[in-house]
Design an enzyme around this catalytic site. Sequence first.
Site, PDB file in Angstrom:
ATOM      1  N   ARG A  25       0.963  -1.250   0.042  1.00 35.47           N
ATOM      2  CA  ARG A  25      -0.055  -0.055   0.052  1.00 35.47           C
ATOM      3  C   ARG A  25       0.882   1.263  -0.050  1.00 35.47           C
ATOM      4  O   ARG A  25       0.495   2.312  -0.407  1.00 35.47           O
ATOM      5  CB  ARG A  25      -0.901  -0.096   1.335  1.00 35.47           C
ATOM      6  CG  ARG A  25      -1.781  -1.335   1.372  1.00 35.47           C
ATOM      7  CD  ARG A  25      -2.483  -1.171   2.759  1.00 35.47           C
ATOM      8  NE  ARG A  25      -1.630  -1.382   3.773  1.00 35.47           N
ATOM      9  CZ  ARG A  25      -1.585  -1.472   5.163  1.00 35.47           C
ATOM     10  NH1 ARG A  25      -2.717  -1.079   5.468  1.00 35.47           N
ATOM     11  NH2 ARG A  25      -0.461  -1.492   5.927  1.00 35.47           N
ATOM     12  N   GLN A  48       4.121  22.108  20.639  1.00 33.41           N
ATOM     13  CA  GLN A  48       3.653  22.846  19.568  1.00 33.41           C
ATOM     14  C   GLN A  48       4.120  22.138  18.069  1.00 33.41           C
ATOM     15  O   GLN A  48       5.306  21.760  18.145  1.00 33.41           O
ATOM     16  CB  GLN A  48       3.922  24.416  19.467  1.00 33.41           C
ATOM     17  CG  GLN A  48       3.589  25.280  18.324  1.00 33.41           C
ATOM     18  CD  GLN A  48       4.110  26.447  18.437  1.00 33.41           C
ATOM     19  OE1 GLN A  48       3.847  27.191  19.583  1.00 33.41           O
ATOM     20  NE2 GLN A  48       4.685  27.137  17.647  1.00 33.41           N
ATOM     21  N   ASP A  49       3.460  22.040  17.053  1.00 34.17           N
ATOM     22  CA  ASP A  49       4.074  21.544  15.630  1.00 34.17           C
ATOM     23  C   ASP A  49       3.869  22.765  14.840  1.00 34.17           C
ATOM     24  O   ASP A  49       2.791  23.530  14.626  1.00 34.17           O
ATOM     25  CB  ASP A  49       2.978  20.257  15.150  1.00 34.17           C
ATOM     26  CG  ASP A  49       3.232  18.868  16.015  1.00 34.17           C
ATOM     27  OD1 ASP A  49       2.489  17.956  15.516  1.00 34.17           O
ATOM     28  OD2 ASP A  49       4.053  18.994  16.691  1.00 34.17           O
ATOM     29  N   HIS A  64      17.434  31.082  14.095  1.00 37.12           N
ATOM     30  CA  HIS A  64      16.583  31.703  15.163  1.00 37.12           C
ATOM     31  C   HIS A  64      16.691  30.858  16.375  1.00 37.12           C
ATOM     32  O   HIS A  64      17.004  29.567  16.537  1.00 37.12           O
ATOM     33  CB  HIS A  64      15.064  31.410  14.415  1.00 37.12           C
ATOM     34  CG  HIS A  64      14.781  32.087  13.360  1.00 37.12           C
ATOM     35  ND1 HIS A  64      13.746  31.896  12.403  1.00 37.12           N
ATOM     36  CD2 HIS A  64      15.313  33.145  12.902  1.00 37.12           C
ATOM     37  CE1 HIS A  64      13.701  32.688  11.495  1.00 37.12           C
ATOM     38  NE2 HIS A  64      14.863  33.485  11.588  1.00 37.12           N
ATOM     39  N   LYS A  74      14.027  21.433  19.325  1.00 41.04           N
ATOM     40  CA  LYS A  74      13.127  21.210  18.189  1.00 41.04           C
ATOM     41  C   LYS A  74      13.608  19.768  17.642  1.00 41.04           C
ATOM     42  O   LYS A  74      14.561  19.469  17.612  1.00 41.04           O
ATOM     43  CB  LYS A  74      13.546  22.261  17.165  1.00 41.04           C
ATOM     44  CG  LYS A  74      13.364  23.603  17.340  1.00 41.04           C
ATOM     45  CD  LYS A  74      13.842  24.791  16.642  1.00 41.04           C
ATOM     46  CE  LYS A  74      13.359  26.101  17.292  1.00 41.04           C
ATOM     47  NZ  LYS A  74      14.109  27.168  16.475  1.00 41.04           N
ATOM     48  N   HIS A 121      18.836  27.785  15.435  1.00 43.07           N
ATOM     49  CA  HIS A 121      18.650  26.823  14.509  1.00 43.07           C
ATOM     50  C   HIS A 121      18.252  27.337  12.789  1.00 43.07           C
ATOM     51  O   HIS A 121      17.672  28.397  12.947  1.00 43.07           O
ATOM     52  CB  HIS A 121      17.506  25.780  14.743  1.00 43.07           C
ATOM     53  CG  HIS A 121      16.714  24.851  13.599  1.00 43.07           C
ATOM     54  ND1 HIS A 121      15.477  25.104  12.942  1.00 43.07           N
ATOM     55  CD2 HIS A 121      17.310  24.014  13.186  1.00 43.07           C
ATOM     56  CE1 HIS A 121      15.390  24.348  12.223  1.00 43.07           C
ATOM     57  NE2 HIS A 121      16.435  23.445  12.260  1.00 43.07           N
ATOM     58  N   TYR A 134       8.085  20.545  12.006  1.00 42.90           N
ATOM     59  CA  TYR A 134       9.053  20.304  13.293  1.00 42.90           C
ATOM     60  C   TYR A 134       8.237  20.624  14.707  1.00 42.90           C
ATOM     61  O   TYR A 134       7.211  21.478  14.513  1.00 42.90           O
ATOM     62  CB  TYR A 134      10.178  21.298  13.210  1.00 42.90           C
ATOM     63  CG  TYR A 134       9.929  22.804  13.021  1.00 42.90           C
ATOM     64  CD1 TYR A 134       9.832  23.027  11.718  1.00 42.90           C
ATOM     65  CD2 TYR A 134      10.236  23.606  14.089  1.00 42.90           C
ATOM     66  CE1 TYR A 134       9.779  24.439  11.322  1.00 42.90           C
ATOM     67  CE2 TYR A 134      10.314  24.890  13.737  1.00 42.90           C
ATOM     68  CZ  TYR A 134       9.820  25.446  12.417  1.00 42.90           C
ATOM     69  OH  TYR A 134       9.806  26.618  12.130  1.00 42.90           O
ATOM     70  N   LYS A 171      13.407  40.047   9.057  1.00 41.93           N
ATOM     71  CA  LYS A 171      13.978  39.726   9.984  1.00 41.93           C
ATOM     72  C   LYS A 171      15.480  39.412   9.896  1.00 41.93           C
ATOM     73  O   LYS A 171      16.305  39.489  10.654  1.00 41.93           O
ATOM     74  CB  LYS A 171      12.945  38.674  10.870  1.00 41.93           C
ATOM     75  CG  LYS A 171      13.509  38.234  12.296  1.00 41.93           C
ATOM     76  CD  LYS A 171      12.715  37.623  12.939  1.00 41.93           C
ATOM     77  CE  LYS A 171      12.632  35.899  12.649  1.00 41.93           C
ATOM     78  NZ  LYS A 171      11.723  35.090  13.268  1.00 41.93           N
ATOM     79  N   ASP A 172      15.609  38.176   8.971  1.00 41.09           N
ATOM     80  CA  ASP A 172      16.721  37.489   8.898  1.00 41.09           C
ATOM     81  C   ASP A 172      17.602  38.208   8.086  1.00 41.09           C
ATOM     82  O   ASP A 172      18.905  38.321   8.662  1.00 41.09           O
ATOM     83  CB  ASP A 172      16.566  36.194   7.927  1.00 41.09           C
ATOM     84  CG  ASP A 172      15.659  35.072   9.271  1.00 41.09           C
ATOM     85  OD1 ASP A 172      15.058  34.114   8.485  1.00 41.09           O
ATOM     86  OD2 ASP A 172      15.363  35.354  10.240  1.00 41.09           O
TER      87      ASP A 172
HETATM   88  C1  LIG Z   1       8.089  30.492  14.435  1.00 38.17           C
HETATM   89  C2  LIG Z   1       6.602  30.984  14.647  1.00 38.17           C
HETATM   90  C3  LIG Z   1       6.154  31.919  13.572  1.00 38.17           C
HETATM   91  N1  LIG Z   1       4.719  32.418  13.813  1.00 38.17           N
HETATM   92  C4  LIG Z   1       4.424  33.143  12.764  1.00 38.17           C
HETATM   93  C5  LIG Z   1       4.977  34.569  13.008  1.00 38.17           C
HETATM   94  C6  LIG Z   1       5.101  35.138  11.356  1.00 38.17           C
HETATM   95  O1  LIG Z   1       3.852  36.037  11.297  1.00 38.17           O
HETATM   96  C7  LIG Z   1       5.229  34.000  10.614  1.00 38.17           C
HETATM   97  C8  LIG Z   1       6.480  33.484  10.013  1.00 38.17           C
HETATM   98  O2  LIG Z   1       6.985  33.503  10.924  1.00 38.17           O
HETATM   99  P1  LIG Z   1       8.864  33.375  10.706  1.00 38.17           P
HETATM  100  O3  LIG Z   1       9.144  34.362   9.863  1.00 38.17           O
HETATM  101  O4  LIG Z   1       9.412  33.528  12.099  1.00 38.17           O
HETATM  102  O5  LIG Z   1       9.152  31.909  10.174  1.00 38.17           O
HETATM  103  P2  LIG Z   1      10.382  31.270  10.019  1.00 38.17           P
HETATM  104  O6  LIG Z   1      11.416  32.031   9.219  1.00 38.17           O
HETATM  105  O7  LIG Z   1       9.966  29.828   9.073  1.00 38.17           O
HETATM  106  O8  LIG Z   1      10.917  30.950  11.518  1.00 38.17           O
HETATM  107  C9  LIG Z   1      11.387  29.487  11.802  1.00 38.17           C
HETATM  108  O9  LIG Z   1      12.492  29.487  11.329  1.00 38.17           O
HETATM  109  C10 LIG Z   1      13.526  28.493  11.942  1.00 38.17           C
HETATM  110  C11 LIG Z   1      13.839  27.680  11.110  1.00 38.17           C
HETATM  111  C12 LIG Z   1      13.194  28.179  13.250  1.00 38.17           C
HETATM  112  O10 LIG Z   1      13.997  27.096  13.740  1.00 38.17           O
HETATM  113  C13 LIG Z   1      12.351  28.523  14.001  1.00 38.17           C
HETATM  114  O11 LIG Z   1      11.378  27.823  14.419  1.00 38.17           O
HETATM  115  C14 LIG Z   1      11.204  29.790  13.272  1.00 38.17           C
HETATM  116  O12 LIG Z   1      11.456  30.985  13.792  1.00 38.17           O
HETATM  117  O13 LIG Z   1       4.773  32.888  11.308  1.00 38.17           O
HETATM  118  C15 LIG Z   1       3.735  31.666  14.672  1.00 38.17           C
HETATM  119  O14 LIG Z   1       2.674  32.050  14.615  1.00 38.17           O
HETATM  120  N2  LIG Z   1       4.433  30.659  15.478  1.00 38.17           N
HETATM  121  C16 LIG Z   1       5.524  30.310  15.307  1.00 38.17           C
HETATM  122  O15 LIG Z   1       5.939  29.455  16.163  1.00 38.17           O
END
Ligand SMILES: Cc1cn([C@H]2C[C@H](O)[C@@H](COP(=O)(O)OP(=O)(O)O[C@H]3O[C@H](C)C(=O)[C@H](O)[C@H]3O)O2)c(=O)[nH]c1=O
Length: 185
Positions: A25, A48-49, A64, A74, A121, A134, A171-172
């Site tokens: 399957r 949290q997932d 981050h 994580k 991370h 994750y 941000k990054d």
């Molecule tokens: C992390 C997170 C973000 N958000 C919201 C905040 C923003 O409006 C949107 C995108 O967030 P961000 O730009 O921080 O997403 P990533 O750049 O993928 O951030 C992740 O990137 C690296 C790989 C990581 O290890 C972290 O878990 C996480 O920071 O999702 C949420 O609502 N909940 C959350 O837990």
Amino acid sequence: MTLEVRPLGLDGVFEIVPAKFGDARGFFSETHNSESFRAAGIDVQFVQDNHSYSAAKGVLRGLHYQLPPAAQAKLVRVVRGAVFDVAVDIRKSSKTFGKWVGIEISAGAWNQVFVPRGFAHGFVTLEPDTEVIYKVSDPYRPQLDRAIRYNDPDIAIAWPIPVDDAQMSGKDRAAPFFAQAELFD
Ligand SMILES: Cc1cn([C@H]2C[C@H](O)[C@@H](COP(=O)(O)OP(=O)(O)O[C@H]3O[C@H](C)C(=O)[C@H](O)[C@H]3O)O2)c(=O)[nH]c1=O
């Protein structure tokens, strides 16, 4: 559940490969089992997932972390595509402070990375249409969310492919250098 746990060279960072049971399957896999983690000496509960989709190859998310009391461990896996996943030790008291490890994780390899609290991370996508799932040990606290520049020369991560700055979040792109960042004691 059989679980392969391979140390990646930094205290507490592991590659995890869960068993995958194929049949006519398709397949079944326990992608996380806290009993198996405890048996492997990894004592963590997740609350949290998260699921992120990146359309292009060369998208970098990170580096981050969240500051205490919301520091996150994580468990990262890829359900479509592939990433080069990186963890950086940001614990000032650690003998490996500022050191990094990286590994390719992919849907094809069915491998995962466990990143403990005290590490930054991030990942860069190696294929378009990559989806990363994750688990995190502590809830999102935006006021404690921090970033470090992915190409900081003091960390000197050897990213395997060029990073497309245009594909990074604001941000990054604006993240501080390691020396100016707010880190763990
Ligand atoms: C992390 C997170 C973000 N958000 C919201 C905040 C923003 O409006 C949107 C995108 O967030 P961000 O730009 O921080 O997403 P990533 O750049 O993928 O951030 C992740 O990137 C690296 C790989 C990581 O290890 C972290 O878990 C996480 O920071 O999702 C949420 O609502 N909940 C959350 O837990």
